[in-house]
Design an enzyme around this catalytic site. Structure first.
Site, PDB file in Angstrom:
ATOM      1  N   SER A 211      10.082 -32.335  18.426  1.00 19.78           N
ATOM      2  CA  SER A 211       9.372 -33.439  17.751  1.00 19.78           C
ATOM      3  C   SER A 211       9.631 -33.375  16.252  1.00 19.78           C
ATOM      4  CB  SER A 211       7.880 -33.387  18.080  1.00 19.78           C
ATOM      5  OG  SER A 211       7.270 -34.576  17.673  1.00 19.78           O
ATOM      6  N   ASN A 212       8.795 -34.018  15.471  1.00 21.84           N
ATOM      7  CA  ASN A 212       8.970 -34.012  14.013  1.00 21.84           C
ATOM      8  C   ASN A 212       7.612 -33.989  13.324  1.00 21.84           C
ATOM      9  OD1 ASN A 212       8.047 -36.844  13.717  1.00 21.84           O
ATOM     10  ND2 ASN A 212       9.857 -37.231  14.958  1.00 21.84           N
ATOM     11  N   ASP A 213       7.642 -34.014  12.001  1.00 18.16           N
ATOM     12  CA  ASP A 213       6.422 -33.811  11.207  1.00 18.16           C
ATOM     13  C   ASP A 213       5.519 -35.033  11.067  1.00 18.16           C
ATOM     14  OD1 ASP A 213       6.292 -31.224  10.548  1.00 18.16           O
ATOM     15  OD2 ASP A 213       7.387 -31.389   8.652  1.00 18.16           O
ATOM     16  N   SER A 214       5.911 -36.160  11.627  1.00 16.85           N
ATOM     17  CA  SER A 214       5.122 -37.371  11.397  1.00 16.85           C
ATOM     18  C   SER A 214       3.697 -37.216  11.953  1.00 16.85           C
ATOM     19  CB  SER A 214       5.805 -38.558  12.083  1.00 16.85           C
ATOM     20  OG  SER A 214       4.915 -39.644  12.126  1.00 16.85           O
TER      21      SER A 214
END
Ligand code: CTP
Length: 405
Positions: A211-214
């Site tokens: 996933s990512n930091d959003s």
């Protein structure tokens, strides 16, 4: 929103009266000047002194307590009220309000108020469902009062049912929502807005993902602002941990491909689609159905990444029937140049460019600064501010620039 506003809270005699202390604090904390009026029965459940300490104002309980000769207290209070909240509103007070009865300080003042009145009721489920209460509540609605419906849950009587006073935070949110809507007008009235928010998760196996930091917060702020400005809002979100704003519908998804499916299905009935989501560019093509065990070999574990659909590009290039398509571009360098390239490549109507290189206005920062690029070639920088304020500013600018018509 609340700074300098006169909020009058009317407390009537129900067990939920203790919750009003928290509600009053929320209004005071938000900058409102709060005055409290109580019925005699309310004073049996919570003392006027509690509210006096919280509001730093005298609490009104008696119509004939006229200590200032120059003013008639209940009329003076009614005249200066900007917003009134009756909470908890008992069946008895609702009945009096519906019939214009003014037999105590609370009901007399309410009868004289011309400002918006919110009624947050709490009572026994059978009292709430009694035909007389149903009639009275319908009358209040017809008279323009805003009814904050009781919640379903564990009642003081010891069983589950409809009749619980909603939590103070919920009441505060609803009152703030309707007041903001009144203050801003409804420039998005009649528009159906679709917002995709949050970072997508691409499963490696049942317990692991990429996933990512959003955080999803900007998408939720835009959803909240669109709803305040009058739109019907559908959120397609991966951010289950965030509170869904009042009035907004949500469909939860996890991966980019799930997001694409839901967004594409809803697009034909949408007027404005905004892709705020941080969509993973790849998914794991060799995803395992079982938890992957540690590999005891030298070559390690190989994940095969395959390209995800570009949702925004798909919408931009689709055969549209008047839909407006808006994207985001979070960049760390050449922000405007890259954003302009995305605008063109994805055939969006506008791109909101976000510089995430600086820690004070970047990804998880409190404040944000963006520039709106339109397909007509305009670049409109917006002032640095909180996500909530920025979201309102973005919608207002999109309307003012005719991106949304
Ligand atoms: N977007 C999308 N589908 C993808 C990737 C991105 O819909 N598979 C959308 C995002 O929601 C955003 C816009 O496209 O509105 C730009 O996303 P971004 O990640 O900045 O751009 P990419 O096209 O992925 O390009 P790059 O990662 O190379 O910067």
């Amino acid at each position: 929103m609340w700074k300098g506003k006169n909020v009058t809270v009317f407390v009537t005699g129900g067990i939920a009266a203790f919750k009003v202390a928290t509600l009053v604090r929320l209004f005071v904390k938000a900058g409102a000047n709060v005055e409290v009026a109580m019925t005699k029965s309310a004073c049996e459940f919570i003392t006027p002194l509690t509210f006096q300490v919280l509001t730093k104002n005298k609490v009104h309980t008696d119509t004939f307590d006229e200590d200032e000769a120059s003013k008639v207290q209940h009329i003076h209070l009614a005249d200066k009220t900007d917003v009134a909240v009756v909470v908890p509103a008992t069946a008895n007070t609702i009945a009096k309000m519906a019939n214009g009865i003014a037999d105590n300080f609370v009901t007399s003042t309410l009868l004289a108020i011309t400002a918006p009145i919110f009624v947050a009721s709490a009572m026994n489920e059978h009292m709430w469902e009694n035909p007389a209460t149903i009639r009275n509540v319908a009358q209040l609605k017809a008279d323009g009062k805003v009814i904050i419906e009781p919640a379903t849950g564990f009642l003081a009587e010891g069983y589950n049912g409809k009749g619980r006073l909603p939590e103070p935070e919920e009441i505060f949110e609803q009152v703030t929502f309707f007041e903001s809507r009144r203050a801003y007008g409804s420039p998005l009235k009649g528009k159906s807005v679709l917002i995709a928010a949050g970072g997508t998760k691409e499963r490696i196996d049942p317990v692991r993902y990429i996933s990512n930091d959003s955080s999803g917060k900007m998408g939720y702020a835009l959803a909240k602002a669109a709803s305040v400005l009058g739109a019907e809002v559908q959120l397609v979100s991966t951010a289950k941990q965030l509170k869904v704003p009042f009035g907004v519908n949500v469909t939860y998804v996890e991966s980019a491909r799930e997001m694409e499916e839901v967004v594409t299905a809803q697009f034909p009935t949408t007027d404005v689609a905004v892709m705020v989501a941080a969509v993973s560019d790849y998914y794991v093509a060799n995803r395992s159905d079982q938890k992957i065990k540690k590999q005891h070999n030298k070559s390690g574990l190989k994940l095969e990444l395959a390209e995800n659909p570009d949702i925004l590009k798909g919408l931009g290039h689709s055969k549209k029937e008047g839909q407006v398509v808006i994207g985001f571009a979070a960049e760390t360098e050449k922000v405007l140049e890259y954003a302009a390239a995305k605008l063109e490549k994805k055939k969006a109507d506008a791109i909101i460019a976000n510089d995430v290189s600086s820690s004070n206005i970047g990804f998880n920062a409190d404040n944000h600064q963006v520039t709106i690029l339109t397909k007509e070639g305009k670049q409109i920088p917006l002032p640095e501010c909180s996500k909530d304020a920025l979201a309102l500013e973005i919608w207002k600018t999109l309307v003012a620039e005719n991106v949304i018509r």
